[in-house]
Design an enzyme around this catalytic site. Structure first.
Site, mmCIF file in Angstrom:
data_model
loop_
_atom_site.group_PDB
_atom_site.id
_atom_site.type_symbol
_atom_site.label_atom_id
_atom_site.label_comp_id
_atom_site.label_asym_id
_atom_site.label_seq_id
_atom_site.Cartn_x
_atom_site.Cartn_y
_atom_site.Cartn_z
ATOM 1 C CG ASP A 6 -0.033 4.110 3.555
ATOM 2 O OD1 ASP A 6 -1.163 2.898 3.264
ATOM 3 O OD2 ASP A 6 -1.109 2.784 5.308
ATOM 4 C CG HIS A 7 2.477 0.726 4.563
ATOM 5 N ND1 HIS A 7 2.692 -0.244 6.130
ATOM 6 C CD2 HIS A 7 1.079 1.451 4.656
ATOM 7 C CE1 HIS A 7 1.600 0.346 6.858
ATOM 8 N NE2 HIS A 7 0.491 0.738 5.881
ATOM 9 C CG HIS B 279 -2.579 -0.326 0.901
ATOM 10 N ND1 HIS B 279 -3.149 -1.261 1.993
ATOM 11 C CD2 HIS B 279 -3.246 -0.909 -0.326
ATOM 12 C CE1 HIS B 279 -4.000 -1.499 1.467
ATOM 13 N NE2 HIS B 279 -4.174 -1.372 0.650
ATOM 14 C CG HIS C 71 -4.177 -5.127 5.190
ATOM 15 N ND1 HIS C 71 -4.994 -3.950 5.969
ATOM 16 C CD2 HIS C 71 -2.876 -4.436 4.673
ATOM 17 C CE1 HIS C 71 -4.183 -3.141 5.737
ATOM 18 N NE2 HIS C 71 -3.519 -2.878 4.724
ATOM 19 C CG ASP D 94 -1.371 -1.090 7.500
ATOM 20 O OD1 ASP D 94 -0.676 -0.895 8.716
ATOM 21 O OD2 ASP D 94 -1.556 -0.338 6.552
HETATM 22 ZN ZN LIG Z 1 -1.394 1.744 6.134
#
Ligand SMILES: [Zn+2]
Length: 326
Positions: free
Chosen positions: A93-94, A91, A178, A201
């Site tokens: 945001d990682h 993802h 996830h 996550d």
């Molecule tokens: Zn995340």
């Protein structure tokens, strides 16, 4: 940023006023630095998720969210010394901080060591795409001093199990759930008798309990919203793929870490310290009474005979010029 932390029971707190710029780690003791503690939300409270585990001279970075390079610097970690990156999943945001960590220390701070990245299937494609996106730098910024080959990245696409073993330090990947982030991993870092587990996550599952039982520090994601938002059709899928405070409380209670830490905050309608307080209350109401830390960016947790959280407040190091080591 206002410091706002809950730390309950047997965990000493110390404000560090004269820390050396690099953490000194000996034997099997560990230092966990919360480089960034946010989720994908745009907020001034927290930068993107990134966690550094240091043990016996090894620096292992877990996820590289937005602001990770800046966060390392503000955590008093020389960015050019961080070359081992473990991704929990792909993802954005990682991974969105990866280009900065890759390129900037190379041409500004003299890093010559190649990055090494561990991650799920798809990591190689992501890294190839990143290299393409930065083709101009790769082609034109390289010169006799800043060598193009130093931008090569060694990629390890992993499955569950031990994915790294070096001088007594092991990293094990654990498959977690996830939803649209799968394949996703949590990671357990073991050095001698010390261990840290990062959920990455995921929502609750027995695999988390098996992997995290008895660790020194358990770093958990958390999601929470107002009651209305948690019931809404828009947010329910988001809630379903992360750990609600009640689920995290269950995980903490079943694994009994020496310190439970919340990081990767996803908060819906719960801004600021008041929102953090709601998460603490829900965790406590769900039955977890053990040590709990609300993570904030740049917090450092020393793991040894004691588990101590230190707020790094020494002056920022000079990266360039005569005061710099580089
Ligand atoms: Zn995340």
């Amino acid at each position: 940023m206002k410091r706002f932390a809950y730390l309950i029971c047997c965990v000493a707190i110390a404000c560090c006023v004269a820390m050396p710029v690099a953490a000194q780690v000996v034997s099997d003791d560990m230092v966990v630095t919360l480089v960034g503690t946010g989720g994908p939300e745009i907020t001034a409270e927290r930068a993107g998720i990134s966690t550094l585990v240091e043990t016996d001279g090894q620096k292992l970075l877990f996820d590289v969210g937005w602001g990770a390079l800046d966060g390392l610097y503000k955590s008093r970690v020389w960015p050019q010394t961080v070359t081992h990156v473990f991704l929990t999943h792909l993802h954005s945001d990682h991974i969105s901080g990866l280009p900065d960590l890759w390129i900037t220390p190379w041409f500004l701070l003299g890093r010559t060591a190649k990055l090494e990245v561990w991650g799920p299937v798809g990591t190689q494609t992501m890294v190839d795409g990143m290299r393409l996106m930065y083709a101009h730098d790769v082609e034109h910024r390289a010169n006799a001093k800043f060598k193009r080959e130093d931008l090569d990245i060694v990629v390890h696409e992993i499955r569950a199990g031990v994915v790294y073993a070096q001088d007594g330090v092991t990293v094990s990947a654990v498959s977690v759930e996830h939803a649209d982030g799968n394949p996703a991993f949590g990671y357990r870092v073991q050095a001698g008798k010390r261990a840290v587990f990062l959920t990455g996550d995921c929502t609750y599952g027995p695999e988390l309990v098996d992997a995290a039982k008895g660790v020194d520090v358990l770093v958990s994601n958390v999601v929470a919203g107002t009651p209305e938002l948690e019931r809404s059709t828009q947010w329910r899928p988001v809630m379903a793929k992360l750990l609600l405070p009640e689920q995290a409380a269950r995980l903490f209670e079943e694994t009994k870490p020496r310190l439970a830490v919340y990081s990767h905050f996803v908060k819906k309608g719960l801004p600021g310290a008041a929102g953090d307080a709601v998460i603490v209350k829900r965790t406590r109401d769900a039955g977890y009474k053990g040590p709990l830390l609300i993570g904030e960016d740049y917090m450092r947790i020393a793991v040894g005979k004691t588990v101590e959280m230190k707020l790094v407040e020494s002056p920022l190091p000079e990266l360039y010029g005569p005061q710099s080591r580089f």
